[in-house]
Design an enzyme around this catalytic site. Structure first.
Site, PDB file in Angstrom:
ATOM      1  CG  ASP A  22      -0.321   0.107   2.466  1.00 50.17           C
ATOM      2  OD1 ASP A  22       0.866  -0.851   2.457  1.00 50.17           O
ATOM      3  OD2 ASP A  22      -0.639   0.709   3.476  1.00 50.17           O
TER       4      ASP A  22
ATOM      5  CD  GLU B 139       4.076   0.678   7.214  1.00 52.26           C
ATOM      6  OE1 GLU B 139       4.790   0.971   8.185  1.00 52.26           O
ATOM      7  OE2 GLU B 139       3.625   1.489   6.113  1.00 52.26           O
TER       8      GLU B 139
HETATM    9  N1  LIG Z   1       7.921   2.983   5.301  1.00 55.60           N
HETATM   10  C1  LIG Z   1       7.401   2.986   6.663  1.00 55.60           C
HETATM   11  C2  LIG Z   1       6.431   3.880   6.806  1.00 55.60           C
HETATM   12  O1  LIG Z   1       6.332   5.016   5.956  1.00 55.60           O
HETATM   13  N2  LIG Z   1       5.659   3.815   7.736  1.00 55.60           N
HETATM   14  C3  LIG Z   1       4.600   4.740   8.298  1.00 55.60           C
HETATM   15  C4  LIG Z   1       3.793   4.132   9.039  1.00 55.60           C
HETATM   16  C5  LIG Z   1       2.464   4.642   9.395  1.00 55.60           C
HETATM   17  C6  LIG Z   1       1.548   4.027  10.475  1.00 55.60           C
HETATM   18  N3  LIG Z   1       0.511   4.782  10.613  1.00 55.60           N
HETATM   19  C7  LIG Z   1       0.700   5.612   9.471  1.00 55.60           C
HETATM   20  N4  LIG Z   1       1.566   5.400   8.925  1.00 55.60           N
HETATM   21  C8  LIG Z   1       5.114   5.917   9.026  1.00 55.60           C
HETATM   22  O2  LIG Z   1       4.484   6.962   9.053  1.00 55.60           O
HETATM   23  O3  LIG Z   1       6.312   5.817   9.406  1.00 55.60           O
HETATM   24 ZN   LIG Z   2       7.001   1.799   4.064  1.00 54.20          ZN
HETATM   25 ZN   LIG Z   3       5.645   4.765   4.306  1.00 50.91          ZN
END
Ligand SMILES: NCC(=O)N[C@@H](Cc1c[nH]cn1)C(=O)O
Ligand SMILES: [Zn+2]
Ligand SMILES: [Zn+2]
Length: 481
Positions: free
Chosen positions: A106, A171
């Site tokens: 995603d 994610e």
């Molecule tokens: N590459 C990892 C990433 O971008 N993780 C997001 C995770 C997240 C959790 N809720 C919304 N986003 C991040 O923002 O760190």
């Molecule tokens: Zn990521």
């Molecule tokens: Zn991300």
């Protein structure tokens, strides 16, 4: 018969070099699917993305299952089906170690009018850079795994390890449903896992590879203020009601000061003090504050541009960011409306030893007090929409040693050892359900612009990254069971 080691990897690397255009085509296909997990209207695209990947895995001989992880409840109370999670296995040789790979397919939202120079869902190569949403976060790295496996197969070389795959499409929205699934499969799917590897972060700079042993966690909050049953003409009704936006602006202004200090009492209570050893480690890290500042295009940085303070602020202290607001006017032009309801969105990146439940309590108590001080007659609600702990590990183990050797083979240099300020909420759960070492091997560079306009993955990083993951599997395989 096993080939001499230099021969195995040179065959793999040659195959990879000969198939660059196929890999770019594959990434183009993946980027074209608008799998934005936080946009309910694009949920079908997230599901399409899962099916697309399932199909590619099947073609590699992976036995994969699409696991139903239920529904999520949207802020307005509507249920929405979560995209299935792919659990896959390739190989089951008891003499080989088993590596569990995690990645996400995603992406964050993207629109050309936000300032992209190219169409975000049409992968476009300019000067060796592959521009497109998800190119670096995280579709490119996920495809590096597939490319690496295919290279072994096409060269008719045995894959040196057994593989388990966990690929999700939520994610970027807190990995809803995944934690429960991993816990349910602890004694089955995860039983024989020896190592876990995640490629979903970035190098510290543009040129030097790194390995990552820590991430911050994330607590994400919504503040809701309602002042009327419909939007109102500000000429007709302005001056007669408390406006939701004014309350919201007041509340958001009470969260963090101009120096980045979080104004919520007790928020830092559980943050561990910095040790002398830690301070020494940070001083040794090769990092240019000037390059960082230039890349951001920011007139000045907090913390007097001190390298150690800057890196600690990114990796090992909490930070609070205000992201935006739902319900208010944000287009060009001069609409004169009083919004009936606004939802302010902010998050706190948390660090080891901080607990999301304690953070939630500190935030909710504080905002309730601030709301009482404001004395508004409007309706107010604050809630934490997801909370995930930070993760940090001791990198002195064979998982990291294998990755260091693989990095030297591909990049001819020792990797930097880094932590990162971003979050991959499920990392800690992998460590808990397998009780094995988890490593992060980033593929992309610091300037890839993940979550930002003009996200890209350098062609070099995509191709060398494919070789790196192939070499990592090779090095893990050499260690035996
Ligand atoms: N590459 C990892 C990433 O971008 N993780 C997001 C995770 C997240 C959790 N809720 C919304 N986003 C991040 O923002 O760190
Ligand atoms: Zn990521
Ligand atoms: Zn991300």
């Amino acid at each position: 018969m096993a080939l001499p080691e230099s021969r195995t990897l040179s065959l793999i690397f040659k195959y990879v070099d000969d198939h660059v255009l196929n890999y770019i085509e594959l990434l183009k296909e993946a980027v074209a699917i608008k799998s934005v997990s936080c946009s309910p209207h694009l949920r079908d695209d997230c599901i399409t993305m899962v099916k697309w990947l399932h199909c590619k895995l099947k073609a590699l001989g992976v036995e994969a299952e699409e696991c139903d992880v239920g529904t999520q409840t949207l802020p307005d109370g509507r249920p929405l089906r979560l995209p299935p999670v792919i659990l896959g296995s390739l190989g089951n040789d008891p003499s080989k170690p088993t590596v569990c790979i995690y990645g996400h397919i995603d992406v964050q939202p993207a629109a050309q009018e936000d300032g992209w120079h190219t169409e975000p869902f049409n992968l476009t190569e300019i000067d060796g850079k592959l521009y497109g949403r998800g190119a670096s976060d995280d579709k490119g790295p996920v495809l590096c795994w597939l490319n690496a496996i295919q290279a072994y197969q096409k060269q008719e070389l045995p894959i040196p390890v057994n593989l388990k795959f966990v690929f999700e499409a939520m994610e970027e929205s807190g990995s809803e449903g995944l934690e429960d699934l991993l816990k349910q499969r602890k004694e089955s799917f995860f039983q024989n896992v020896d190592y876990v590897c995640i490629s979903d972060n970035y190098w510290l700079g543009k040129d030097k590879p790194c390995l990552t042993y820590g991430l911050r966690g994330l607590c994400y909050f919504f503040i809701e203020v309602t002042c009327a049953c419909k939007d109102l003409h500000s000429g007709v009704y302005g001056g007669t009601i408390n406006e939701a936006m004014s309350d919201m602006v007041y509340l958001l202004s009470r969260l963090v000061d101009k120096d980045g200090t979080i104004l919520i009492p007790n928020i830092n209570n559980d943050v561990l003090p910095v040790t002398d050893d830690e301070r020494r480690q940070y001083q040794e890290i090769d990092f240019s504050v000037l390059d960082y500042k230039t890349e951001l295009g920011s007139p000045s940085l907090l913390h007097k541009e001190d390298k150690t303070k800057l890196l600690m602020s990114r990796w090992r202290f909490p930070s609070l960011s205000v992201h935006g607001m739902e319900g208010c006017f944000s287009d060009p032009g001069t609409k004169t409306v009083i919004p009936r309801k606004v939802i302010g969105k902010f998050s706190i990146r948390i660090v080891p030893n901080q607990d999301p439940i304690a953070v939630e309590k500190a935030v909710v108590d504080y905002l309730n007090k601030e709301w009482a001080k404001r004395g508004s007659s409007n309706k107010f609600k604050v809630s934490m929409v997801h909370g995930a702990k930070a993760w940090v590990t001791d990198p002195r183990n064979s998982n990291y040693e294998a990755a260091i050797r693989a990095t030297k083979r591909v990049y001819n240099t020792e990797p930097d050892m880094t932590r990162e300020g971003g979050s991959i909420p499920i990392t800690l759960t992998f460590q808990e359900v397998t009780d094995k070492s988890v490593i992060l091997i980033p593929i992309g560079a610091c300037d890839d612009g993940a979550h930002s306009q003009n996200e890209k993955l350098d062609r070099r990083n995509y191709i060398q990254g494919t070789k790196l993951l192939a070499a990592y599997l090779y090095e893990i395989g050499k260690m035996g069971k």
